[in-house]
Design a protein around this motif. Structure first.
Motif, PDB file in Angstrom:
ATOM      1  N   HIS A  80      38.400 -11.307 -45.812  1.00  0.00           N
ATOM      2  CA  HIS A  80      38.366 -10.239 -44.810  1.00  0.00           C
ATOM      3  C   HIS A  80      37.024 -10.049 -44.114  1.00  0.00           C
ATOM      4  CE1 HIS A  80      42.287  -9.239 -46.312  1.00  0.00           C
ATOM      5  NE2 HIS A  80      41.812  -8.975 -47.522  1.00  0.00           N
ATOM      6  N   SER A 123      34.005  -0.890 -50.570  1.00  0.00           N
ATOM      7  CA  SER A 123      35.203  -1.100 -49.757  1.00  0.00           C
ATOM      8  C   SER A 123      35.481  -2.591 -49.560  1.00  0.00           C
ATOM      9  CB  SER A 123      35.084  -0.381 -48.403  1.00  0.00           C
ATOM     10  OG  SER A 123      34.041  -0.930 -47.632  1.00  0.00           O
ATOM     11  N   ASP A 127      38.804  -4.366 -51.065  1.00  0.00           N
ATOM     12  CA  ASP A 127      39.733  -4.974 -50.100  1.00  0.00           C
ATOM     13  C   ASP A 127      40.105  -6.396 -50.488  1.00  0.00           C
ATOM     14  OD1 ASP A 127      39.885  -2.753 -48.538  1.00  0.00           O
ATOM     15  OD2 ASP A 127      38.540  -3.476 -46.956  1.00  0.00           O
TER      16      ASP A 127
END
Length: 296
Positions: A80, A123, A127
Motif C-alpha cells: 500500500h 496505520s 494496513d
C-alpha cells in the motif's frame, strides 16, 4: 517501555477472529502436512486469506522445529505504500489472537544502526497484510515456547538488485545463526486483467497450466539459490510475484554466507496451489507456494 501493540487488523476478514475456530483450522492443516524438509532455517509462505492459502502455508510451517527457534524474522512486501528500502515497526508487540508476539528491540537497534531502515507508523503497519498473515501460524507453531522467542518484522519495498544485495548482506549473519528462523511472505503469480498480467503460453495447455509452468520455472530458480537468475527470470517473464524482493533478500543473504555454509543449504518447494483454475481471459487467479530452506 510503553506497551505499543499492533492490533490483528485483518482478523474477522482475512481469517477468523474466533481463537477456537482459528486453532482448529491451523491444527487441521498442520496435521495434514508432512515433515519432509526440516528443520527449516527459512520458509516461504503465501499471505492471502486463509480460506485460499491456509492449507498450502501449513506445509512450510510444518518444517519448523520450534524448540531451537529464538527469533523469527518476518519479511513481507509493502502493498500500500511506496517504499524504496525496508521499514521496521514502531510498535513493541504484534497481536496474534493466540497471544501477543514481542518484537526484538535489540535486533531493531542493530538494524537502525545500519541507517538502511525507516520506521513505519501504526496505520501503515496495520494496513499491511503480508506480515500479519504469518502471525497466527508463527504463534501456533511456537506456542509451547511462547516465552522463549521474539519476532523481527520487516516491511520490504520495491528494491533495486543492488539494494537486494545490500539487505542480503545485512541479514546474512542472522541467517547463519540456526536459532533464527526467516519467514518470507509471498504469493506467486497474480494472473488476469485485474492484475494487468495475462501472460499465456498456449503450448502448455489451458491458462492455469501455463501459469503453473511459469511459476514452476521461478520456483526451480529459487531452489537453485541464485539471486541473479531470479532477477533475470522476473525481467524475462514479468511474473507478478508480490514477494519477489523479500525472496531476493533471502537469496542474497544465503549467497553472502561462507562458501562451505552456502553449499550445505537446500531449498525445496513443498506445496503449490491456485485460487482458481483459469480457462479464459475473463478469469483471474493467484498462485500460492510453500518452501523450506535447510542446512544439510
Amino acid at each position: 517501555m510503553s506497551n505499543k501493540i499492533r492490533k490483528a487488523s485483518h482478523a474477522g476478514s482475512w481469517y477468523t477472529s474466533s481463537v477456537k475456530e482459528l486453532d482448529k483450522q491451523l491444527e487441521d492443516w498442520l496435521s495434514r502436512a508432512d515433515l519432509t524438509h526440516g528443520p527449516a532455517r527459512a520458509i516461504i509462505v503465501p499471505h492471502a486469506g486463509y480460506s485460499y492459502c491456509g492449507e498450502t502455508a501449513a506445509y512450510a510451517y510444518r518444517q519448523v522445529s520450534p524448540s531451537v527457534v529464538k527469533r523469527v524474522f518476518i519479511l513481507g512486501p509493502s502493498h500500500h505504500v511506496r517504499l524504496n528500502g525496508c521499514a521496521i515497526s514502531s510498535q513493541n508487540k504484534y497481536q496474534a489472537l493466540f497471544y501477543d508476539l514481542t518484537i526484538d528491540q535489540e535486533v531493531y537497534a542493530d538494524l537502525d544502526a545500519t541507517g538502511a531502515f525507516e520506521r513505519m507508523n501504526l496505520s501503515v503497519d496495520e494496513d499491511e497484510h503480508s506480515l500479519e498473515m504469518t502471525l497466527p501460524y508463527v504463534a501456533k507453531i511456537m506456542e509451547e515456547y511462547k516465552n522463549n522467542f521474539r519476532i523481527v518484522p520487516v516491511m520490504v519495498g520495491s528494491l533495486t538488485p543492488e539494494k537486494e544485495i545490500k539487505y542480503g548482506t545485512i541479514f546474512s549473519p542472522y541467517l547463519a545463526d540456526p536459532s533464527n528462523l526467516f519467514v518470507i511472505s509471498s504469493d506467486f503469480c497474480h494472473w488476469g486483467n485485474r492484475f494487468r498480467y495475462t501472460y499465456y503460453d498456449a503450448s502448455k495447455g489451458n491458462i492455469h497450466q501455463s501459469i503453473q509452468y511459469l511459476d514452476k520455472i521461478g520456483m526451480d530458480i529459487v531452489e537453485s539459490l541464485n539471486p541473479v537468475a531470479f532477477i533475470d527470470y522476473l525481467k524475462q517473464y514479468g511474473n507478478t510475484i508480490c514477494g519477489r524482493h523479500p525472496i531476493g533478500i533471502l537469496l542474497n543473504a544465503a549467497k553472502n554466507l561462507p562458501d562451505n555454509e552456502w553449499k550445505r543449504l537446500s531449498l525445496r518447494f513443498l506445496k503449490y496451489a491456485q485460487s482458481n483454475q483459469c480457462m479464459s481471459h475473463h478469469d483471474s487467479s493467484v498462485s500460492y507456494a510453500s518452501a523450506s530452506l535447510i542446512s544439510q
